[in-house]
Design a protein around this motif. Structure first.
Motif, PDB file in Angstrom:
ATOM      1  N   TYR A 275     -59.266 -60.990  40.593  1.00  0.00           N
ATOM      2  CA  TYR A 275     -57.968 -60.934  41.265  1.00  0.00           C
ATOM      3  C   TYR A 275     -58.076 -60.073  42.521  1.00  0.00           C
ATOM      4  CZ  TYR A 275     -55.729 -62.935  37.141  1.00  0.00           C
ATOM      5  OH  TYR A 275     -55.365 -63.776  36.117  1.00  0.00           O
ATOM      6  N   ALA A 276     -57.509 -60.585  43.622  1.00  0.00           N
ATOM      7  CA  ALA A 276     -57.462 -59.819  44.870  1.00  0.00           C
ATOM      8  C   ALA A 276     -56.187 -58.977  44.868  1.00  0.00           C
ATOM      9  CB  ALA A 276     -57.493 -60.754  46.072  1.00  0.00           C
ATOM     10  N   ILE A 277     -56.296 -57.790  44.338  1.00  0.00           N
ATOM     11  CA  ILE A 277     -55.180 -56.847  44.271  1.00  0.00           C
ATOM     12  C   ILE A 277     -55.644 -55.558  44.928  1.00  0.00           C
ATOM     13  CG2 ILE A 277     -53.606 -55.575  42.759  1.00  0.00           C
ATOM     14  CD1 ILE A 277     -53.995 -57.800  40.686  1.00  0.00           C
ATOM     15  N   ASP A 278     -54.918 -55.109  45.915  1.00  0.00           N
ATOM     16  CA  ASP A 278     -55.309 -53.926  46.678  1.00  0.00           C
ATOM     17  C   ASP A 278     -54.481 -52.727  46.258  1.00  0.00           C
ATOM     18  OD1 ASP A 278     -57.213 -55.317  48.275  1.00  0.00           O
ATOM     19  OD2 ASP A 278     -55.564 -56.140  49.458  1.00  0.00           O
ATOM     20  N   LEU A 279     -55.168 -51.676  45.798  1.00  0.00           N
ATOM     21  CA  LEU A 279     -54.502 -50.481  45.319  1.00  0.00           C
ATOM     22  C   LEU A 279     -54.490 -49.390  46.385  1.00  0.00           C
ATOM     23  CD1 LEU A 279     -55.515 -51.998  42.645  1.00  0.00           C
ATOM     24  CD2 LEU A 279     -55.215 -49.776  41.546  1.00  0.00           C
ATOM     25  N   VAL A 281     -54.071 -44.969  46.399  1.00  0.00           N
ATOM     26  CA  VAL A 281     -53.922 -43.710  45.664  1.00  0.00           C
ATOM     27  C   VAL A 281     -53.328 -42.673  46.605  1.00  0.00           C
ATOM     28  CG1 VAL A 281     -55.094 -41.881  44.367  1.00  0.00           C
ATOM     29  CG2 VAL A 281     -55.936 -44.248  44.240  1.00  0.00           C
ATOM     30  N   ASP A 282     -52.142 -42.190  46.252  1.00  0.00           N
ATOM     31  CA  ASP A 282     -51.412 -41.224  47.071  1.00  0.00           C
ATOM     32  C   ASP A 282     -51.365 -39.894  46.330  1.00  0.00           C
ATOM     33  OD1 ASP A 282     -49.005 -39.644  47.842  1.00  0.00           O
ATOM     34  OD2 ASP A 282     -48.611 -41.301  49.201  1.00  0.00           O
ATOM     35  N   LEU A 283     -51.867 -38.841  46.963  1.00  0.00           N
ATOM     36  CA  LEU A 283     -51.830 -37.495  46.401  1.00  0.00           C
ATOM     37  C   LEU A 283     -50.979 -36.617  47.301  1.00  0.00           C
ATOM     38  CD1 LEU A 283     -52.671 -35.189  44.537  1.00  0.00           C
ATOM     39  CD2 LEU A 283     -54.882 -35.103  45.718  1.00  0.00           C
ATOM     40  N   ASN A 284     -49.807 -36.239  46.815  1.00  0.00           N
ATOM     41  CA  ASN A 284     -48.884 -35.374  47.565  1.00  0.00           C
ATOM     42  C   ASN A 284     -48.549 -35.926  48.946  1.00  0.00           C
ATOM     43  OD1 ASN A 284     -49.052 -33.662  45.375  1.00  0.00           O
ATOM     44  ND2 ASN A 284     -50.415 -32.198  46.367  1.00  0.00           N
ATOM     45  N   GLY A 285     -48.417 -37.247  49.037  1.00  0.00           N
ATOM     46  CA  GLY A 285     -48.038 -37.871  50.301  1.00  0.00           C
ATOM     47  C   GLY A 285     -49.198 -38.279  51.180  1.00  0.00           C
ATOM     48  N   THR A 286     -50.417 -37.995  50.773  1.00  0.00           N
ATOM     49  CA  THR A 286     -51.610 -38.403  51.517  1.00  0.00           C
ATOM     50  C   THR A 286     -52.305 -39.535  50.778  1.00  0.00           C
ATOM     51  OG1 THR A 286     -51.991 -36.166  52.369  1.00  0.00           O
ATOM     52  CG2 THR A 286     -53.857 -37.676  52.419  1.00  0.00           C
ATOM     53  N   VAL A 287     -52.530 -40.645  51.449  1.00  0.00           N
ATOM     54  CA  VAL A 287     -53.307 -41.733  50.843  1.00  0.00           C
ATOM     55  C   VAL A 287     -54.785 -41.341  50.908  1.00  0.00           C
ATOM     56  CG1 VAL A 287     -53.968 -44.159  50.996  1.00  0.00           C
ATOM     57  CG2 VAL A 287     -51.600 -43.477  51.453  1.00  0.00           C
ATOM     58  N   VAL A 288     -55.364 -41.090  49.741  1.00  0.00           N
ATOM     59  CA  VAL A 288     -56.742 -40.605  49.695  1.00  0.00           C
ATOM     60  C   VAL A 288     -57.739 -41.712  49.390  1.00  0.00           C
ATOM     61  CG1 VAL A 288     -56.059 -38.261  49.082  1.00  0.00           C
ATOM     62  CG2 VAL A 288     -56.513 -39.917  47.257  1.00  0.00           C
ATOM     63  N   SER A 289     -57.254 -42.882  48.948  1.00  0.00           N
ATOM     64  CA  SER A 289     -58.177 -43.961  48.619  1.00  0.00           C
ATOM     65  C   SER A 289     -57.428 -45.284  48.573  1.00  0.00           C
ATOM     66  CB  SER A 289     -58.833 -43.695  47.261  1.00  0.00           C
ATOM     67  OG  SER A 289     -59.707 -44.746  46.895  1.00  0.00           O
ATOM     68  N   ARG A 290     -58.167 -46.373  48.836  1.00  0.00           N
ATOM     69  CA  ARG A 290     -57.617 -47.729  48.732  1.00  0.00           C
ATOM     70  C   ARG A 290     -58.594 -48.604  47.942  1.00  0.00           C
ATOM     71  NH1 ARG A 290     -55.477 -46.100  53.826  1.00  0.00           N
ATOM     72  NH2 ARG A 290     -53.207 -46.462  53.896  1.00  0.00           N
ATOM     73  N   PRO A 291     -58.552 -48.521  46.623  1.00  0.00           N
ATOM     74  CA  PRO A 291     -59.509 -49.273  45.803  1.00  0.00           C
ATOM     75  C   PRO A 291     -59.189 -50.767  45.767  1.00  0.00           C
ATOM     76  CG  PRO A 291     -58.642 -47.347  44.630  1.00  0.00           C
ATOM     77  CD  PRO A 291     -57.770 -47.582  45.815  1.00  0.00           C
ATOM     78  N   PRO A 292     -60.218 -51.627  45.831  1.00  0.00           N
ATOM     79  CA  PRO A 292     -60.003 -53.084  45.784  1.00  0.00           C
ATOM     80  C   PRO A 292     -60.340 -53.667  44.413  1.00  0.00           C
ATOM     81  CG  PRO A 292     -62.138 -52.595  46.749  1.00  0.00           C
ATOM     82  CD  PRO A 292     -61.580 -51.290  46.269  1.00  0.00           C
ATOM     83  N   TYR A 293     -59.365 -54.257  43.745  1.00  0.00           N
ATOM     84  CA  TYR A 293     -59.652 -54.820  42.429  1.00  0.00           C
ATOM     85  C   TYR A 293     -60.608 -56.013  42.527  1.00  0.00           C
ATOM     86  CZ  TYR A 293     -59.208 -56.224  37.625  1.00  0.00           C
ATOM     87  OH  TYR A 293     -59.511 -56.545  36.318  1.00  0.00           O
ATOM     88  N   ALA A 294     -60.646 -56.681  43.653  1.00  0.00           N
ATOM     89  CA  ALA A 294     -61.533 -57.845  43.807  1.00  0.00           C
ATOM     90  C   ALA A 294     -63.000 -57.482  43.645  1.00  0.00           C
ATOM     91  CB  ALA A 294     -61.305 -58.493  45.173  1.00  0.00           C
ATOM     92  N   ALA A 295     -63.342 -56.207  43.755  1.00  0.00           N
ATOM     93  CA  ALA A 295     -64.732 -55.777  43.638  1.00  0.00           C
ATOM     94  C   ALA A 295     -65.181 -55.606  42.190  1.00  0.00           C
ATOM     95  CB  ALA A 295     -64.935 -54.453  44.388  1.00  0.00           C
ATOM     96  N   MET A 296     -64.268 -55.734  41.228  1.00  0.00           N
ATOM     97  CA  MET A 296     -64.616 -55.456  39.833  1.00  0.00           C
ATOM     98  C   MET A 296     -65.672 -56.434  39.309  1.00  0.00           C
ATOM     99  SD  MET A 296     -62.879 -52.762  39.039  1.00  0.00           S
ATOM    100  CE  MET A 296     -62.455 -52.562  37.311  1.00  0.00           C
ATOM    101  N   TYR A 297     -66.641 -55.896  38.587  1.00  0.00           N
ATOM    102  CA  TYR A 297     -67.758 -56.687  38.062  1.00  0.00           C
ATOM    103  C   TYR A 297     -67.322 -57.537  36.868  1.00  0.00           C
ATOM    104  CZ  TYR A 297     -72.577 -57.629  36.481  1.00  0.00           C
ATOM    105  OH  TYR A 297     -73.758 -58.225  36.117  1.00  0.00           O
TER     106      TYR A 297
END
Length: 389
Positions: A275-279, A281-297
């Motif tokens: 699935y192409a789902i783009d996540l 991660v926001d920590l205290n108002g800062t986006v620290v990461s954008r993990p891609p579910y499409a990369a899952m093995y």
């Protein structure tokens, strides 16, 4: 209308309003009371109205895929003209735990995440252990500590690695972490002793939710050999109260990135299985990461097949997590363990403060988007939690 909550999506939730608890779907900035809508616009004969009048999603989930499809078609037809007399402003309702969690299993399905952890903890060895490419590795978690978004997360205490005197330490975790995941919600149960094949994934899985599997890395590091995660994982797992129906994600399906060696027969899957789902991660108002579910093995269908291949049965309300979602680039890592490379490298937030792991008062929010029918944006319900001491 709020972007991502149109007719192509219609996520479900259990909500409270004016002293009532009921099942609803979100449409734009409103929620639709399903029981009230059934009075205004009766559903087709094949839909048992009682599942729409329940206080949570359990009855609808248990009703199975024919009912899920019938309810979705009825909703899309009834709501074609927009809000109705069954509509309530989103701001006026209180989302609750959407279903009673029967069992919780969490997997370890990202090759990038597993490889990063191997490099952090075993820098002189092969990052992936021998079994990892042959089966979806997982552990059985604690259903009773799965909580809805917004629930505060108390910093756990536990044993930690021994000091110079050889005795283990004890106290609050100083390596409190998050894991950005998708959770898959089982609706239709299965028969004990009869494995569920990969081709039956959509006959059993009702929908998808964002999931944060909070993790105490220092507790986990001391306890996990030889039986794996226990107290470092079992204190809290947060999910979104909004469940995106699996049918809404059909247009987001993509092929897996490739599996080598070829899986055993029971894990073979028909593509597209990812699935192409783009996540985000926001920590205290800062986006620290954008993990891609499409990369899952490993795909969710393979996780389900592996979870039941020994004859273990599914129950309505079973929840299984994908494991941490991470991409190849540092900005796409789905845990602070990876972002700080085992706590050795701090990263900076927008307010100028730095982190390796979570501090008391920190708030973590996971968000995600995908594409639905005709390319319409789908915004998954966010999940948030604040650390308290």
């Amino acid at each position: 209308m709020s972007a991502g909550f149109g007719l192509a999506h219609l996520p479900y939730a259990a909500v409270s309003h004016a002293g009532r608890e009921f099942v609803a779907v979100r449409l734009g900035d409103d929620v639709i009371d399903l029981a009230a809508l059934a009075v205004i616009s009766p559903p087709p004969a094949g839909v048992d109205v009682s599942v729409l009048a329940a206080p949570d999603l359990g009855a609808l989930m248990a009703a199975g895929p024919d009912t899920w499809a019938g309810v979705r078609a009825w909703l899309q037809g009834s709501l074609l003209s927009g809000p109705t007399a069954a509509s309530i402003p989103l701001a006026d309702v209180e989302p609750r735990m959407p279903f009673a969690v029967a069992d919780f299993v969490d997997f370890y399905a990202s090759r990038e995440h597993a490889s990063n952890l191997g490099r952090i903890f075993r820098p002189d060895a092969e990052p992936l252990l021998p079994n990892w490419r042959h089966l979806p590795v997982g552990y059985h978690g604690r259903a009773g500590t799965v909580v809805p978004s917004g629930t505060p997360v108390a910093r756990p205490s536990g044993q930690q690695r021994p000091g110079p005197d050889g005795r283990p330490g004890f106290g609050p975790s100083r390596a409190l972490d998050i894991e950005a995941e998708l959770g898959f919600v089982v609706g239709a149960p299965s028969v004990p002793g009869r494995p569920v094949g990969t081709g039956d994934f959509d006959q059993h899985v009702f929908g998808v939710t964002l999931l944060n599997d909070w993790s105490a890395r220092d507790i986990q590091a001391w306890e996990y050999v030889p039986l794996g995660p226990f107290l470092g994982k079992s204190f809290a797992t947060s999910i979104s109260p909004w469940i995106t129906p699996l049918a809404a994600l059909q247009s987001a399906r993509v092929p897996l990135p490739g599996q080598d060696p070829e899986p055993l027969d029971y894990l073979m899957v028909e593509e597209p299985a990812g699935y192409a789902i783009d996540l985000e991660v926001d920590l205290n108002g800062t986006v620290v990461s954008r993990p891609p579910y499409a990369a899952m093995y490993w795909s969710p269908a393979q996780m389900l097949a592996h979870m039941t291949v020994n004859g273990a049965s599914l129950r309505t309300g079973d929840l299984y997590g994908s494991g941490t979602i991470s991409g190849a680039e540092p900005t796409r890592r789905g845990s602070l363990l990876e972002l700080s490379w085992g706590g050795a490298e701090s990263f900076t937030l927008d307010d100028g403060s730095t982190r390796t792991y979570l501090e008391d008062g920190d708030t973590v929010t996971l968000r995600a988007t995908a594409r639905g029918a005709d390319g319409e944006l789908l915004t998954l319900g966010e999940v948030t939690g604040t650390v308290i001491g």
